[in-house]
Design a protein around this motif. Structure first.
Motif: not given
Length: 306
Positions: A115, A178, A290, A295
């Motif tokens: 991301c 995110d 992440n 996630a």
């Protein structure tokens, strides 16, 4: 350095470019599932699990359609190599997907779900700027025009436009959710609405509206595929004033006065992101940013529909 790629589309080629900008010592291999797959310069095609196992890879990039991530990860886990997984992690949340994440954790396989907006400098600036500030309201907006993404192709045939391929604005633009999670943490309560009733006439959702409630404030997130004059913004209303972040210009204003700007563009974040990943994985450092587990939690929030 040997890199295994699963899914050699446009996004994978961006990652290849980023790696080449960072090091000259890289060999690229693509695990293809059809003998008719196209060839690319300086990328060696592999067509079977046995061929893959003949090599020792430093890491793998999973960048095929989201609907194929579950199967691809299942095949790769036995290699026990670091995983660079293109967002989103999966197209849905279920027991099989949860089991894959648990296996990644149990095998201690370093994982990172890409991301790249976390590496956009205006987002990094505002993360530091709001520390300790009293927040009253957050408004996030991303409007883009899907037909302009790949003008040479019929957008209705793309992954993004088709629900059965795991497409949809809520998945494609998960970046906004995110970075909301990255800036403010997990919400205490959520609700959302999705639709595909615009003039684009596609099966995937082309509009999503999220409301994430935190202690003391609410974050409103609106995403769409049909806005021709693109807009990507973050507004944080604090007790002492309002911050406005323009992601397309990479600028931050406070009470309409510019306090930060950068010449970095969003494409540059692919190199920053890859540099971060390589420094952590190849130097044996703990990659706790992440991860697949994080996630998965964000995806669960993304897919939740009230």
């Amino acid at each position: 350095m040997k890199v295994l790629i699963v899914g050699l589309g446009s996004i994978a080629r961006k990652h290849i470019t980023a790696i080449k900008q960072l090091t000259e010592n890289a060999e690229f291999f693509a695990w293809r599932f059809s003998r008719d797959s196209p060839t690319f310069e300086n990328v060696i095609n592999l067509f079977s699990e046995d061929e893959v196992k003949e090599h020792t890879f430093d890491f793998a990039i999973i960048s095929n359609p989201t609907s194929e991530h579950k199967n691809s990860l299942s095949k790769l886990l036995d290699l026990k190599i670091p995983l660079f997984i293109e967002k989103p992690l999966f197209e849905k949340i279920g027991e099989e997907e949860k089991e894959i994440v648990q296996r990644i954790e149990a095998l201690k396989i370093p994982s990172y779900v890409a991301c790249n907006l976390r590496f956009l400098e205006c987002i990094q600036f505002i993360k530091k700027e709001i520390q300790g500030k009293r927040i009253n309201e957050v408004n996030i907006y991303c409007g883009t025009y899907l037909p302009n993404w790949r003008p040479a192709e019929d957008f209705r045939k793309s992954y993004s436009a088709n629900k059965h391929l795991g497409g949809g604005v809520h998945i494609d633009l998960i970046h906004e959710l995110d970075y909301t999670y990255w800036l403010f943490g997990a919400p205490v309560k959520t609700d959302s609405q999705f639709s595909h009733s615009s003039s684009l006439n596609i099966s995937a959702f082309d509009y999503a509206n999220y409301r994430w409630q935190y202690e003391g404030f609410t974050a409103n997130v609106i995403l769409n595929y049909y806005r021709k004059d693109s807009k990507r913004s973050l507004e944080i209303v604090c007790e002492h004033g309002t911050y406005h972040v323009d992601l397309l210009k990479n600028e931050v204003s406070f009470m309409e006065e510019k306090i930060f700007s950068s010449s970095q563009n969003i494409l540059d974040t692919y190199q920053s992101q890859m540099d971060f990943f390589l420094k952590y994985t190849l130097m044996g450092n703990d990659l706790n940013f992440n991860t697949a587990a994080e996630a998965y939690e964000i995806l669960n929030l993304c897919l939740h529909q009230s």
